[in-house]
Design an enzyme around this catalytic site. Sequence first.
Site, PDB file in Angstrom:
ATOM      1  CE  LYS A   9      38.291  45.170  53.052  1.00 21.91           C
ATOM      2  NZ  LYS A   9      38.920  44.393  51.814  1.00 21.91           N
ATOM      3  CE1 TYR A  49      42.272  40.691  53.934  1.00 21.35           C
ATOM      4  CE2 TYR A  49      42.961  42.847  54.885  1.00 21.35           C
ATOM      5  CZ  TYR A  49      41.846  42.027  54.250  1.00 21.35           C
ATOM      6  OH  TYR A  49      40.768  42.485  53.899  1.00 21.35           O
ATOM      7  NE  ARG A  85      33.486  36.058  50.278  1.00 17.31           N
ATOM      8  CZ  ARG A  85      34.618  36.343  49.910  1.00 17.31           C
ATOM      9  NH1 ARG A  85      35.434  37.249  51.000  1.00 17.31           N
ATOM     10  NH2 ARG A  85      35.683  36.005  49.003  1.00 17.31           N
ATOM     11  CB  THR A  91      38.082  40.117  45.249  1.00 24.15           C
ATOM     12  OG1 THR A  91      37.662  38.930  45.965  1.00 24.15           O
ATOM     13  CG2 THR A  91      39.079  40.915  45.603  1.00 24.15           C
ATOM     14  NE  ARG A 102      34.334  43.971  48.438  1.00 21.88           N
ATOM     15  CZ  ARG A 102      35.028  43.015  48.661  1.00 21.88           C
ATOM     16  NH1 ARG A 102      35.250  41.839  47.754  1.00 21.88           N
ATOM     17  NH2 ARG A 102      35.654  42.944  49.788  1.00 21.88           N
ATOM     18  CB  VAL A 109      40.660  45.521  42.756  1.00 22.01           C
ATOM     19  CG1 VAL A 109      42.346  46.047  43.033  1.00 22.01           C
ATOM     20  CG2 VAL A 109      40.585  44.103  43.369  1.00 22.01           C
ATOM     21  CG  ASN A 112      37.367  45.616  48.379  1.00 25.42           C
ATOM     22  OD1 ASN A 112      37.732  46.001  49.572  1.00 25.42           O
ATOM     23  ND2 ASN A 112      38.169  44.734  48.006  1.00 25.42           N
ATOM     24  CG  HIS A 115      37.009  41.178  55.470  1.00 29.80           C
ATOM     25  ND1 HIS A 115      37.426  40.340  54.907  1.00 29.80           N
ATOM     26  CD2 HIS A 115      36.629  40.558  56.730  1.00 29.80           C
ATOM     27  CE1 HIS A 115      37.740  39.123  55.426  1.00 29.80           C
ATOM     28  NE2 HIS A 115      36.936  39.410  56.658  1.00 29.80           N
ATOM     29  CD  GLU A 126      38.208  36.570  58.452  1.00 28.55           C
ATOM     30  OE1 GLU A 126      38.989  36.224  57.636  1.00 28.55           O
ATOM     31  OE2 GLU A 126      37.272  36.853  58.352  1.00 28.55           O
TER      32      GLU A 126
HETATM   33  P1  GTP Z   1      38.152  40.659  51.980  1.00 30.23           P
HETATM   34  O1  GTP Z   1      36.580  40.490  52.121  1.00 30.23           O
HETATM   35  O2  GTP Z   1      38.866  42.001  52.116  1.00 30.23           O
HETATM   36  O3  GTP Z   1      38.981  39.451  52.185  1.00 30.23           O
HETATM   37  O4  GTP Z   1      38.281  40.591  50.385  1.00 30.23           O
HETATM   38  P2  GTP Z   1      38.056  39.446  49.268  1.00 30.23           P
HETATM   39  O5  GTP Z   1      37.898  38.191  50.235  1.00 30.23           O
HETATM   40  O6  GTP Z   1      36.976  39.916  48.315  1.00 30.23           O
HETATM   41  O7  GTP Z   1      39.464  39.375  48.644  1.00 30.23           O
HETATM   42  P3  GTP Z   1      40.910  38.538  48.927  1.00 30.23           P
HETATM   43  O8  GTP Z   1      40.771  37.906  50.329  1.00 30.23           O
HETATM   44  O9  GTP Z   1      41.454  37.603  47.948  1.00 30.23           O
HETATM   45  O10 GTP Z   1      41.817  39.865  49.061  1.00 30.23           O
HETATM   46  C1  GTP Z   1      41.661  40.747  50.403  1.00 30.23           C
HETATM   47  C2  GTP Z   1      41.789  42.182  49.894  1.00 30.23           C
HETATM   48  O11 GTP Z   1      43.019  42.427  49.274  1.00 30.23           O
HETATM   49  C3  GTP Z   1      40.758  42.540  48.997  1.00 30.23           C
HETATM   50  O12 GTP Z   1      39.410  42.981  49.453  1.00 30.23           O
HETATM   51  C4  GTP Z   1      41.391  43.816  48.104  1.00 30.23           C
HETATM   52  O13 GTP Z   1      41.286  45.036  49.307  1.00 30.23           O
HETATM   53  C5  GTP Z   1      42.853  43.432  48.182  1.00 30.23           C
HETATM   54  N1  GTP Z   1      43.120  42.517  46.739  1.00 30.23           N
HETATM   55  C6  GTP Z   1      42.733  41.270  46.685  1.00 30.23           C
HETATM   56  N2  GTP Z   1      43.240  41.008  45.183  1.00 30.23           N
HETATM   57  C7  GTP Z   1      43.747  41.987  44.875  1.00 30.23           C
HETATM   58  C8  GTP Z   1      44.438  42.479  43.578  1.00 30.23           C
HETATM   59  O14 GTP Z   1      44.415  41.770  42.453  1.00 30.23           O
HETATM   60  N3  GTP Z   1      45.205  43.600  43.428  1.00 30.23           N
HETATM   61  C9  GTP Z   1      45.138  44.748  44.497  1.00 30.23           C
HETATM   62  N4  GTP Z   1      45.600  45.601  44.403  1.00 30.23           N
HETATM   63  N5  GTP Z   1      44.340  44.182  45.577  1.00 30.23           N
HETATM   64  C10 GTP Z   1      43.864  42.959  45.766  1.00 30.23           C
HETATM   65 MG    MG Z   2      39.161  37.585  51.769  1.00 26.74          MG
END
Ligand code: GTP
Ligand code: MG
Length: 149
Positions: A9, A49, A85, A91, A102, A109, A112, A115, A126
């Site tokens: 990212k 997203y 993962r 996350t 991470r 959050v 991070n 991805h 993707e």
């Molecule tokens: P990705 O690998 O980026 O997809 O992350 P993830 O799979 O661990 O989490 P998810 O797909 O649920 O969310 C995508 C992204 O949204 C996260 O990596 C964070 O950058 C952001 N995000 C997720 N949950 C939260 C939250 O509760 N608050 C905030 N501020 N950002 C969030």
């Molecule tokens: Mg995700």
Amino acid sequence: ISRTFVAVKPDGVQRRLVGELVRRFERRGLTLVGMKLVQASEELLREHYGALRERPFYRQLLKYMSSGPVVAMVWQGLDVVKTVRTMIGETNPADSRPGTIRGDFCTDVTKNVIHGSDSVESARQEIALWFRPEELVCWEDAAEHWIYS
Ligand code: GTP
Ligand code: MG
């Protein structure tokens, strides 16, 4: 053998973590089949997203992800979606153990660092979204016999 989509990212690129992160996946024995530096468009990120569009942090997420270039990659290996993962951590970095990406490199959050696709099906979508087929390279992995039984 399967494939997964990984993106360093904008914070990971700015903090010069690309080499460190590639190094971790290489040392694990995963195979790199695609990689490019991308300034992601709003359109691409909306698609990427899409599942999160109703979430309160969605606007902030798109703004962050378009704030600078990302390094988009495709990695190949046995159970690679799950392996990546696990290497990334949770996350919320606060829930991520030391030793995970991470857990080692971030605390926020949103910012991070990286991805990774969350399922084989989202990996497929993707990869198709971020890469043209000819950008993915099939190459003979000389170490394969030392990594797989
Ligand atoms: P990705 O690998 O980026 O997809 O992350 P993830 O799979 O661990 O989490 P998810 O797909 O649920 O969310 C995508 C992204 O949204 C996260 O990596 C964070 O950058 C952001 N995000 C997720 N949950 C939260 C939250 O509760 N608050 C905030 N501020 N950002 C969030
Ligand atoms: Mg995700």
